[in-house]
Design an enzyme around this catalytic site. Structure first.
Site, PDB file in Angstrom:
ATOM      1  N   CYS A 272       0.803  -1.230   0.000  1.00 28.71           N
ATOM      2  CA  CYS A 272       0.000   0.000   0.000  1.00 28.71           C
ATOM      3  C   CYS A 272       0.836   1.281   0.000  1.00 28.71           C
ATOM      4  O   CYS A 272       0.813   2.038  -0.969  1.00 28.71           O
ATOM      5  CB  CYS A 272      -0.913   0.011   1.218  1.00 28.71           C
ATOM      6  SG  CYS A 272      -2.087  -1.347   1.199  1.00 28.71           S
TER       7      CYS A 272
HETATM    8  N1  LIG Z   1      -2.557  -6.165   1.819  1.00 20.06           N
HETATM    9  C1  LIG Z   1      -3.001  -5.129   2.486  1.00 20.06           C
HETATM   10  O1  LIG Z   1      -2.629  -4.915   3.629  1.00 20.06           O
HETATM   11  C2  LIG Z   1      -4.023  -4.177   1.901  1.00 20.06           C
HETATM   12  C3  LIG Z   1      -4.662  -3.264   2.754  1.00 20.06           C
HETATM   13  C4  LIG Z   1      -5.625  -2.419   2.230  1.00 20.06           C
HETATM   14  C5  LIG Z   1      -5.892  -2.437   0.868  1.00 20.06           C
HETATM   15  N2  LIG Z   1      -5.235  -3.302   0.037  1.00 20.06           N
HETATM   16  C6  LIG Z   1      -5.599  -3.314  -1.370  1.00 20.06           C
HETATM   17  O2  LIG Z   1      -6.435  -4.432  -1.630  1.00 20.06           O
HETATM   18  C7  LIG Z   1      -6.190  -4.948  -2.942  1.00 20.06           C
HETATM   19  C8  LIG Z   1      -5.815  -6.427  -2.866  1.00 20.06           C
HETATM   20  O3  LIG Z   1      -4.599  -6.548  -2.139  1.00 20.06           O
HETATM   21  P1  LIG Z   1      -4.118  -7.920  -1.505  1.00 20.06           P
HETATM   22  O4  LIG Z   1      -2.991  -7.557  -0.605  1.00 20.06           O
HETATM   23  O5  LIG Z   1      -5.247  -8.694  -0.966  1.00 20.06           O
HETATM   24  O6  LIG Z   1      -3.562  -8.664  -2.819  1.00 20.06           O
HETATM   25  P2  LIG Z   1      -3.176 -10.221  -2.953  1.00 20.06           P
HETATM   26  O7  LIG Z   1      -2.173 -10.279  -4.045  1.00 20.06           O
HETATM   27  O8  LIG Z   1      -2.836 -10.787  -1.622  1.00 20.06           O
HETATM   28  O9  LIG Z   1      -4.527 -10.906  -3.430  1.00 20.06           O
HETATM   29  C9  LIG Z   1      -5.140 -10.616  -4.634  1.00 20.06           C
HETATM   30  C10 LIG Z   1      -5.709 -11.907  -5.211  1.00 20.06           C
HETATM   31  O10 LIG Z   1      -6.424 -11.569  -6.400  1.00 20.06           O
HETATM   32  C11 LIG Z   1      -6.298 -12.646  -7.305  1.00 20.06           C
HETATM   33  N3  LIG Z   1      -6.678 -12.205  -8.639  1.00 20.06           N
HETATM   34  C12 LIG Z   1      -5.984 -11.462  -9.524  1.00 20.06           C
HETATM   35  N4  LIG Z   1      -6.695 -11.262 -10.644  1.00 20.06           N
HETATM   36  C13 LIG Z   1      -7.878 -11.882 -10.467  1.00 20.06           C
HETATM   37  C14 LIG Z   1      -9.029 -12.029 -11.276  1.00 20.06           C
HETATM   38  N5  LIG Z   1      -9.103 -11.469 -12.483  1.00 20.06           N
HETATM   39  N6  LIG Z   1     -10.069 -12.752 -10.797  1.00 20.06           N
HETATM   40  C15 LIG Z   1     -10.003 -13.333  -9.574  1.00 20.06           C
HETATM   41  N7  LIG Z   1      -8.927 -13.223  -8.764  1.00 20.06           N
HETATM   42  C16 LIG Z   1      -7.875 -12.503  -9.200  1.00 20.06           C
HETATM   43  C17 LIG Z   1      -4.834 -13.042  -7.158  1.00 20.06           C
HETATM   44  O11 LIG Z   1      -4.616 -14.361  -7.637  1.00 20.06           O
HETATM   45  C18 LIG Z   1      -4.655 -12.928  -5.632  1.00 20.06           C
HETATM   46  O12 LIG Z   1      -4.905 -14.147  -4.967  1.00 20.06           O
HETATM   47  C19 LIG Z   1      -5.125  -4.057  -3.546  1.00 20.06           C
HETATM   48  O13 LIG Z   1      -5.732  -3.036  -4.259  1.00 20.06           O
HETATM   49  C20 LIG Z   1      -4.441  -3.465  -2.326  1.00 20.06           C
HETATM   50  O14 LIG Z   1      -3.840  -2.232  -2.610  1.00 20.06           O
HETATM   51  C21 LIG Z   1      -4.302  -4.180   0.537  1.00 20.06           C
END
Ligand SMILES: NC(=O)c1ccc[n+]([C@@H]2O[C@H](COP(=O)([O-])OP(=O)(O)OC[C@H]3O[C@@H](n4cnc5c(N)ncnc54)[C@H](O)[C@@H]3O)[C@@H](O)[C@H]2O)c1
Length: 439
Positions: A272
């Site tokens: 982030c």
């Molecule tokens: N990790 C954090 O602490 C956090 C906190 C707040 C916000 N965010 C935001 O949340 C969002 C997700 O982050 P995350 O850390 O969970 O990512 P992540 O990489 O852990 O998980 C994302 C998942 O989405 C899947 N994916 C990708 N394309 C896809 C599709 N077309 N259909 C279905 N699944 C698909 C991937 O395989 C993966 O498992 C991002 O925008 C991030 O900026 C993350």
């Protein structure tokens, strides 16, 4: 149509589908299961889906027992079959939003997901984007793709944005305990999204549009990035004049108003803070403006690993050693304490810089047993070495990059010749302090 969905949510008969089962999506499923909803989880990564179906967790703070129980009882249906999105009444999108190589927003995953959702969209579905992104994404990127379905927003389907505020590794806040900002594309969408989340999270903060909700999330992360950059810069200044920046911050934070403590470190990490502010800079450039705070903060934060390596070099030099061929053990490659997520970790930059200077490198991280191959880093495959007395004694220098709670800092300092501490992790260590250098 809205009435049917409203009723289904009120009676908790609505099926909640989460797209993207990562660090954000899986905890969100947990919050909805706890609220009494049946959930479906969609992910293109079939290895993740198979693990979940097998009752195994791949995220440290989500237990395998919980996954196993929910999958068996049918409260959680993980699947890689995107055609099944039509079975969910609500679709919450939690896919990655990275930066491209030229540090512009890369909305590939959001676009793919919106296309998948459009292909199976049916009347009565609510779609909510949760991925962090720039203001305008829901309306200008997601909506046109959903419109391809031929259905009409506000009457056939509903659309909102609600940013995820997950703080992995923070035991005080889980997804259900963090207030949720919700902004709909229209009044009906807003109302439905608020109703849905109100069941699963502690408090709803309605805002007037998707754009306000999108901007809110970026403001939160930019605020952190800028304040961390400020204390990182002060760390270098105070160090030069012989003042300990951590002691200064601890004193300053006793002021009961007008000051919030941020702490310096070896550089920004995670998915982030190092990334999201650049989504806003990109929008600013499109509008002929510059976001100077974001740029300066980015410059300072990305220069921190060089500063740490410079301090480490000076400390070794005092002992008559160059970095070249010195044995250096890096403690912690997760991007922050007590998590198993190494994405965007400054430890990789530190290790690359040390590798360039020909150090003899190893690492330990109780949460990351194998160092994954990272797209943007050129480091050999490595395994975490055991943190024994013999390992520590064999090093010329031990570099604390992540301050995991599992580390026994007395033990580390006691058996090391030189400790470079980038997190003030050794603050309570009483003996052997002459071997510690803060950086
Ligand atoms: N990790 C954090 O602490 C956090 C906190 C707040 C916000 N965010 C935001 O949340 C969002 C997700 O982050 P995350 O850390 O969970 O990512 P992540 O990489 O852990 O998980 C994302 C998942 O989405 C899947 N994916 C990708 N394309 C896809 C599709 N077309 N259909 C279905 N699944 C698909 C991937 O395989 C993966 O498992 C991002 O925008 C991030 O900026 C993350």
């Amino acid at each position: 149509m809205a009435h049917d969905l409203e009723k289904a949510i009120r009676e908790k008969k609505a099926v909640v589908g989460v797209i993207g089962l990562g660090y954000v999506g899986l905890p969100l499923i947990r919050a909805f299961v706890a609220a009494g909803y049946r959930t479906m989880g969609f992910d293109v990564d079939s290895t993740k889906v198979e693990k979940l179906l097998d009752g195994q967790s791949y995220i440290g703070h989500i237990s395998s027992e919980w996954i196993s129980e929910c999958v068996k009882s049918g409260k959680f249906i993980p699947t890689a079959d995107m055609q099944r999105m039509t079975e969910a009444d609500c679709l919450l999108i939690c896919v990655p939003t990275p930066l491209s190589d030229s540090r512009d927003p890369d909305l590939y995953y959001v676009e793919q997901t919106a296309k998948q959702a459009a292909a199976t969209l049916r009347p009565g579905q609510l779609v909510v984007l949760e991925s962090t992104t720039y203001p305008g994404t829901t309306r200008d990127v997601v909506l046109p793709l959903l419109n391809e379905s031929g259905l009409k927003v506000g009457t056939d389907f509903y659309l909102a944005y609600s940013p995820e505020r997950e703080d992995p590794g923070n035991p005080n806040f889980t997804a259900s305990g963090i207030p949720k900002v919700v902004g709909g594309i229209d009044d009906v969408s807003s109302k439905l999204a608020q109703m849905l989340y109100a069941d699963a999270v502690v408090n709803i903060v309605p805002v007037s549009s998707c754009e306000v909700a999108e901007a809110c999330k970026i403001l939160e992360n930019t605020y952190r990035s800028v304040n961390i950059a400020m204390v990182n810069e002060l760390k270098m200044l105070f160090d030069r004049i012989g003042i300990d920046v951590w002691e200064v911050i601890d004193a300053a934070k006793t002021k009961p108003f007008g000051f919030q403590a941020f702490y310096p470190g070896p550089g920004l990490g995670g998915h982030c803070i190092p990334i999201d502010p650049f989504y806003l800079s990109w929008v600013a450039r499109k509008h002929g403006m510059a976001t100077r705070f974001i740029e300066v903060a980015g410059e300072i934060n990305t220069s921190m690993p060089q500063y740490v390596v410079q301090r480490l070099g000076e400390a070794l030099n005092e002992q008559g050693k160059p970095i070249n061929a010195s044995k250096i053990l890096v403690l912690g490659i997760a991007y922050k304490k007590d998590v198993d997520d190494p994405r965007e970790s400054p430890s990789f930059v530190l290790m690359e810089l040390l590798q360039k200077a020909k150090a003899n490198l190893s690492y330990n991280d109780p949460h990351v047993p194998n160092m994954p191959k990272m797209r943007h880093h050129d480091l050999p495959a490595m395994e975490s070495v055991p943190l024994t007395e013999a390992t520590l004694k064999a090093q010329d220098c031990v570099l604390i990059a992540t301050d995991h709670s599992a580390y026994d800092y007395d033990f580390i300092v006691n058996h090391s010749r030189l400790v470079i501490d980038t997190r003030n992790a050794t603050k309570n260590v009483k003996s052997g302090r002459e071997r510690i250098r803060k950086a």
